[in-house]
Scaffold this motif. Structure first.
Motif, PDB file in Angstrom:
ATOM      1  N   LYS A 180       0.823  -1.211   0.000  1.00  0.00           N
ATOM      2  CA  LYS A 180       0.000   0.000   0.000  1.00  0.00           C
ATOM      3  C   LYS A 180       0.852   1.254   0.000  1.00  0.00           C
ATOM      4  N   THR A 181       1.988   1.207   0.672  1.00  0.00           N
ATOM      5  CA  THR A 181       2.830   2.400   0.810  1.00  0.00           C
ATOM      6  C   THR A 181       4.022   2.406  -0.137  1.00  0.00           C
ATOM      7  N   LEU A 182       4.160   1.374  -0.987  1.00  0.00           N
ATOM      8  CA  LEU A 182       5.289   1.296  -1.918  1.00  0.00           C
ATOM      9  C   LEU A 182       5.280   2.504  -2.859  1.00  0.00           C
ATOM     10  N   ASN A 183       6.467   3.062  -3.078  1.00  0.00           N
ATOM     11  CA  ASN A 183       6.633   4.231  -3.948  1.00  0.00           C
ATOM     12  C   ASN A 183       5.912   5.467  -3.428  1.00  0.00           C
ATOM     13  N   THR A 184       5.733   5.505  -2.115  1.00  0.00           N
ATOM     14  CA  THR A 184       5.225   6.711  -1.456  1.00  0.00           C
ATOM     15  C   THR A 184       6.254   7.133  -0.420  1.00  0.00           C
ATOM     16  N   PRO A 185       6.107   8.325   0.164  1.00  0.00           N
ATOM     17  CA  PRO A 185       7.053   8.732   1.216  1.00  0.00           C
ATOM     18  C   PRO A 185       7.036   7.812   2.439  1.00  0.00           C
ATOM     19  N   PHE A 186       6.035   6.913   2.531  1.00  0.00           N
ATOM     20  CA  PHE A 186       5.882   6.084   3.718  1.00  0.00           C
ATOM     21  C   PHE A 186       6.344   4.649   3.480  1.00  0.00           C
ATOM     22  N   GLU A 187       6.983   4.420   2.364  1.00  0.00           N
ATOM     23  CA  GLU A 187       7.511   3.098   2.055  1.00  0.00           C
ATOM     24  C   GLU A 187       8.475   2.648   3.154  1.00  0.00           C
ATOM     25  N   GLY A 188       8.265   1.436   3.622  1.00  0.00           N
ATOM     26  CA  GLY A 188       9.157   0.864   4.630  1.00  0.00           C
ATOM     27  C   GLY A 188       8.761   1.153   6.060  1.00  0.00           C
ATOM     28  N   THR A 189       7.632   1.844   6.273  1.00  0.00           N
ATOM     29  CA  THR A 189       7.165   2.067   7.640  1.00  0.00           C
ATOM     30  C   THR A 189       6.469   0.818   8.169  1.00  0.00           C
ATOM     31  N   SER A 312      19.561 -10.229  12.981  1.00  0.00           N
ATOM     32  CA  SER A 312      20.220  -9.562  11.859  1.00  0.00           C
ATOM     33  C   SER A 312      19.805  -8.101  11.806  1.00  0.00           C
ATOM     34  N   ALA A 313      20.722  -7.243  11.390  1.00  0.00           N
ATOM     35  CA  ALA A 313      20.391  -5.837  11.200  1.00  0.00           C
ATOM     36  C   ALA A 313      19.299  -5.705  10.142  1.00  0.00           C
ATOM     37  N   SER A 314      18.325  -4.873  10.409  1.00  0.00           N
ATOM     38  CA  SER A 314      17.154  -4.768   9.538  1.00  0.00           C
ATOM     39  C   SER A 314      17.340  -3.736   8.436  1.00  0.00           C
ATOM     40  N   VAL A 315      16.474  -3.835   7.439  1.00  0.00           N
ATOM     41  CA  VAL A 315      16.251  -2.785   6.452  1.00  0.00           C
ATOM     42  C   VAL A 315      14.870  -2.200   6.740  1.00  0.00           C
ATOM     43  N   ARG A 316      14.337  -1.403   5.826  1.00  0.00           N
ATOM     44  CA  ARG A 316      12.995  -0.841   6.018  1.00  0.00           C
ATOM     45  C   ARG A 316      11.996  -1.780   5.356  1.00  0.00           C
ATOM     46  N   ILE A 317      11.672  -2.861   6.070  1.00  0.00           N
ATOM     47  CA  ILE A 317      10.856  -3.980   5.587  1.00  0.00           C
ATOM     48  C   ILE A 317      11.606  -4.655   4.436  1.00  0.00           C
ATOM     49  N   ALA A 318      11.399  -4.203   3.187  1.00  0.00           N
ATOM     50  CA  ALA A 318      12.144  -4.758   2.052  1.00  0.00           C
ATOM     51  C   ALA A 318      12.873  -3.662   1.278  1.00  0.00           C
ATOM     52  N   THR A 319      12.915  -2.475   1.832  1.00  0.00           N
ATOM     53  CA  THR A 319      13.560  -1.339   1.178  1.00  0.00           C
ATOM     54  C   THR A 319      14.984  -1.190   1.693  1.00  0.00           C
ATOM     55  N   PRO A 320      15.977  -1.113   0.791  1.00  0.00           N
ATOM     56  CA  PRO A 320      17.373  -0.990   1.244  1.00  0.00           C
ATOM     57  C   PRO A 320      17.596   0.275   2.060  1.00  0.00           C
ATOM     58  N   VAL A 321      18.631   0.234   2.879  1.00  0.00           N
ATOM     59  CA  VAL A 321      19.036   1.410   3.644  1.00  0.00           C
ATOM     60  C   VAL A 321      20.510   1.672   3.366  1.00  0.00           C
ATOM     61  N   ASN A 322      20.903   2.902   3.562  1.00  0.00           N
ATOM     62  CA  ASN A 322      22.317   3.261   3.525  1.00  0.00           C
ATOM     63  C   ASN A 322      22.681   3.846   4.872  1.00  0.00           C
ATOM     64  N   ILE A 323      23.580   3.158   5.565  1.00  0.00           N
ATOM     65  CA  ILE A 323      23.984   3.571   6.911  1.00  0.00           C
ATOM     66  C   ILE A 323      25.327   4.281   6.819  1.00  0.00           C
ATOM     67  N   LYS A 324      25.346   5.551   7.206  1.00  0.00           N
ATOM     68  CA  LYS A 324      26.589   6.309   7.210  1.00  0.00           C
ATOM     69  C   LYS A 324      27.410   5.943   8.447  1.00  0.00           C
ATOM     70  N   GLN A 629       2.411  14.563  11.398  1.00  0.00           N
ATOM     71  CA  GLN A 629       2.127  14.713   9.973  1.00  0.00           C
ATOM     72  C   GLN A 629       3.405  14.548   9.164  1.00  0.00           C
ATOM     73  N   GLY A 630       3.291  13.808   8.061  1.00  0.00           N
ATOM     74  CA  GLY A 630       4.443  13.560   7.218  1.00  0.00           C
ATOM     75  C   GLY A 630       5.150  12.257   7.512  1.00  0.00           C
ATOM     76  N   SER A 631       4.868  11.661   8.693  1.00  0.00           N
ATOM     77  CA  SER A 631       5.529  10.399   9.028  1.00  0.00           C
ATOM     78  C   SER A 631       4.706   9.191   8.597  1.00  0.00           C
ATOM     79  N   MET A 632       3.404   9.398   8.385  1.00  0.00           N
ATOM     80  CA  MET A 632       2.489   8.345   7.964  1.00  0.00           C
ATOM     81  C   MET A 632       1.433   8.975   7.057  1.00  0.00           C
ATOM     82  N   PRO A 633       0.702   8.160   6.297  1.00  0.00           N
ATOM     83  CA  PRO A 633      -0.405   8.721   5.520  1.00  0.00           C
ATOM     84  C   PRO A 633      -1.331   9.535   6.412  1.00  0.00           C
ATOM     85  N   GLU A 634      -1.896  10.580   5.852  1.00  0.00           N
ATOM     86  CA  GLU A 634      -2.649  11.573   6.618  1.00  0.00           C
ATOM     87  C   GLU A 634      -3.714  10.949   7.522  1.00  0.00           C
TER      88      GLU A 634
END
Length: 795
Positions: A180-189, A312-324, A629-634
């Motif tokens: 539902k949230t794929l390709n939205t700002p909330f992907e991986g929540t 194991s260290a997680s990602v954002r569900i199935a979305t890759p992360v970049n850890i600095k 606001q902005g962290s999840m769908p309205e």
């Protein structure tokens, strides 16, 4: 010759039809396991394992139960074809090795020469930790098809029970939300709901109370049937520390876990770590973060087997992360993720991290563990027998005894049913008997320690003494991974006597754990069920406000009418496990309730719909503001806000009752103007620390909330508030004892609690606000303090 050739081809064609080539996960799902942004439907996972069975004589598909929402719970039994043909025989061997009372040392040697090591791998109990379900399918395919010598050795020496998820409802909840949230700002929540209907993440804390359908299926159909020598529980953790944890565990080790179990965990984990390092995988931590304390997480380690955990260290569900590099944590329990140490030899200092990385590590760990089991097959079988033999030979204490007269017969029955579900043997006295100077009547229940799973019973029946562990000498306390106490007699309000010395009695095994009824009392769990049944049937309910006794149907002298309350339970878009536990508990006792949303409370007119609204343990900020606001769908943002606070004030002023549990009490103080101060605010954990313990309290006289409870008892405290009421309208209902305060677990700074209120009743207008400095329904265990909650609901 032609006839022979023709028959040969027919045979080949029939064989190929009956045993189709097992599909690879990539072929079946259309993508590689762990491909970026790919999630799985549970129905397809089930179909894949069914297809593996059809295509391989090394795999048997089994459905062993149903989830809370009715999905099939499945596993693959994987081993050599000849082994799979004789599974009943290997289960028989497991049963014989599990009980040295019926298996001699000579027979044990024969059985260990013949038997197989049984390994259970459980995946994605926490549904946002999706990697292990993907890894399970790829690993199953490898086991079903590979001719590699190591795999062949595993197949010939091990029976693998592979459960691709023991939380199938959560698999679909997370998958649906991710898509539902794929390709939205909330992907991986994470989803704005619990990923198990009632307990969410706490489903991994249910391994001794056995409340949920999933737990009961896994324990009754896998653990208790197969008695695995090893259980490997595959998890994920936060993204900014180590890439993977494997044992050895961090101290402390619970004293009822056999040293041989702990040593074998050390061995298996260190070999896993070595194999990960040999494969070029960095960031492997051992002897860190996770302790070996509570049976809430370690069922098999109290039943003769190893419980191995990897995180194991997680990602954002199935979305890759970049850890600095600067995001890498500089502190974790037992090691520094930025620095090399003996238990973290090759730090991982940042970069891209993908779902596939997690799967690669898990596949190495699974094969490593199974290879160790195969290579040391006879050792594991022999040690399994030796561990259980030591349990059978336990002499201190000799037994635990439950007299037949109990204040809460329903809770006493539940306690014994819990032990019985965990395969503990329970006996009942046919006639009176003597223990020292004390007499016990016929009908007394006895749990002897001379049995294979006595460590499990002992861990649940005795009081815990958690060690005083510090980050450094004189420093702050070292946080336990979970909690420090699990004493069921204290949680449930059941009299259980510890008997040190052997005694003689006419005892017989039983499965019927009923105790003599004590009448209809507010202190009896069964009575509350009967009250709710009466309300549902339209039968009048009456109550004596002096004794707490009930009368159903006919009114008795001194009894007043008890009306069925209209109950609401606040449900935020910020999931609260305690809210889920609350829903589950009230359903078990027959209460009717409605979940109350932010918008419903903000809409006001609450007295038209509810008599009481209950707020489970949740932070004041998440109640007031919810997701920003902005962290999840309205539609999932916001909380009660000022409108909600005003509506709740009006509700109480007009005669409504508000119940706040544990941390949610902060909301009542901050937003509703309750004049009560949490005296622990601002106190350093060096001075006060209570990370999940049982504490002694006493009941103040005169409050209806205390009806049916004993004058002195214990409550659950997990950094819970303690009150200093600031106005006369606030009355203490329960106070901490003067000394000692600690009953079981770990407590620093008892002076901050001694004599102070743990439960306060605040009169406001025509209504009441109840501030519970506890979780009275804690994880479905604290049956004694449930009555405080129920009394508040019918106040």
């Amino acid at each position: 010759m032609r006839i022979w050739v023709r028959l040969w081809w027919v045979t080949v064609l029939l064989a190929s039809t009956l045993l189709a080539e097992p599909p690879s996960p990539e072929t079946f799902f259309g993508h590689r396991m762990g491909a970026d942004r790919t999630v799985l439907d549970w129905s397809k996972v089930v179909e894949y394992f069914q297809a593996l069975e059809k295509g391989s004589d090394r795999v048997r598909f089994r459905e062993y139960g149903r989830s809370t929402e009715g999905r099939p719970m499945v596993m693959a039994v994987i081993s050599a074809p000849d082994t799979l043909k004789r599974l009943d025989r290997y289960r028989e061997i497991q049963n014989k090795l599990s009980d040295p009372r019926v298996t001699s040392a000579e027979e044990m040697r024969k059985l260990t020469a013949e038997g197989k090591v049984v390994v259970l791998i459980t995946c994605s109990v926490h549904a946002t930790e999706i990697a292990s379900t993907h890894a399970a399918m790829e690993f199953a395919h490898r086991m079903a098809t590979s001719d590699d010598a190591k795999i062949q050795g595993i197949l010939n020496n091990v029976i693998l029970l592979l459960a691709p998820s023991i939380n199938p409802d959560g698999v679909d909840i997370v998958t649906n939300w991710y898509r539902k949230t794929l390709n939205t700002p909330f992907e991986g929540t994470s989803p704005p709901e619990l990923y198990q209907k009632y307990v969410g993440h706490d489903n991994n804390r249910d391994w001794y109370i056995f409340s949920q359908s999933e737990t009961r299926a896994v324990v009754s159909q896998l653990h208790n049937v197969w008695h695995p020598q090893i259980v490997y529980d595959v998890h994920q953790m936060g993204p900014t520390g180590a890439r993977m944890f494997v044992p050895p565990w961090l101290d402390p080790i619970e004293p009822n876990i056999d040293p041989l179990i702990a040593q074998q965990c050390n061995m298996v984990g260190m070999i896993m770590a070595a194999d990960l390092t040999a494969a070029g995988r960095k960031g492997v931590a051992v002897n860190a973060v996770y302790d070996f304390w509570t049976p809430a997480r370690h069922y098999q380690s109290y039943h003769g087997g190893l419980r191995i955990l990897s995180e194991s260290a997680s990602v954002r569900i199935a979305t890759p992360v970049n850890i600095k590099a600067e995001q890498i944590s500089n502190l974790a329990l037992g090691f520094n993720p930025r620095e090399r140490s003996w238990n973290y030899l090759e730090p991982w200092l940042g970069g891209d991290w993908k779902l596939r990385d997690i799967i690669d590590d898990q596949l190495i760990a699974m094969e490593s563990l199974l290879n160790t089991a195969a290579l040391r097959r006879e050792d594991f079988l022999r040690n399994f027998y030796a561990i259980n033999q030591r349990s059978v030979q336990r002499r201190a204490p000799y037994s635990f005894v439950l007299p037949p007269t109990q204040a809460d017969p329903g809770a006493a029955r539940k306690l014994l049913e819990t032990l019985d579900f965990g395969s503990v043997e329970i006996e009942k006295a046919a006639e009176a008997f003597q223990v020292g100077s004390k007499s016990y009547p016929a009908g007394t229940f006895v749990v002897k320690m001379q049995q294979p799973w006595s460590g499990f019973a002992k861990a649940l029946l005795e009081r815990q003494k958690y060690p005083d562990l510090r980050v450094y000498p004189g420093g702050p306390p070292r946080r336990p991974y979970d909690v420090t106490a699990q004493t069921l007699p204290l949680l449930m309000g059941v009299q259980v006597d510890t008997v040190e010395d052997q005694f003689q009695a006419n005892l017989a095994p039983v499965k019927d754990f009923r105790f003599p009824a004590q009448g209809l009392s507010a202190g009896d769990s069964d009575s509350w069920r009967k009250v709710n049944q009466a309300w549902k049937a339209g039968t009048p309910v009456w109550r004596n406000l002096q004794t707490g006794d009930f009368s159903l149907g006919a009114r008795r002298a001194g009894f007043t009418s008890l009306k069925r309350p209209k109950v609401g339970i606040y449900k935020s878009f910020v999931p609260s496990m305690d809210e889920g536990w609350t829903r589950w508990l009230v359903e078990q006792f027959g209460w009717e309730y409605s979940s109350v949303s932010n918008s419903e409370i903000r809409g006001g007119k609450l007295n038209d719909k509810y008599d009481v609204i209950l707020f489970a343990d949740q932070s004041a900020g998440s109640i007031q503001s919810g997701y920003r606001q902005g962290s999840m769908p309205e539609e999932y943002t916001g909380g009660l806000g000022s409108e909600g606070a005003d509506a709740l004030k009006q509700f109480v002023e007009a005669g409504g009752r508000l119940v706040f549990l544990n941390d949610s009490t902060d909301y009542a103080v901050e937003q509703l103007g309750v004049k009560a101060k949490n005296s622990l605010k601002g106190v350093s954990n060096r001075d006060f620390y209570c990370p999940g313990s049982l504490l002694n309290v006493k009941l103040e006289p005169g409050s209806p909330l205390g009806l049916g409870l004993p004058q002195e008892f214990t409550i659950w405290n997990e950094q819970s508030p303690v009150w200093e009421p600031e106005e006369t309208s606030a009355k203490a209902v329960v106070r901490y004892s003067a000394a000692p305060v600690l009953a079981s677990g770990w407590l620093l700074g008892e002076k901050y609690l001694a004599g102070k209120p743990a439960l306060v009743d605040v009169a406001q207008g025509k209504g009441h606000i109840f501030l519970f400095g506890m979780r009275p329904q804690y994880r479905a265990q604290s049956w004694l303090t449930l009555k405080l909650l129920f009394n508040a609901m019918v106040y």
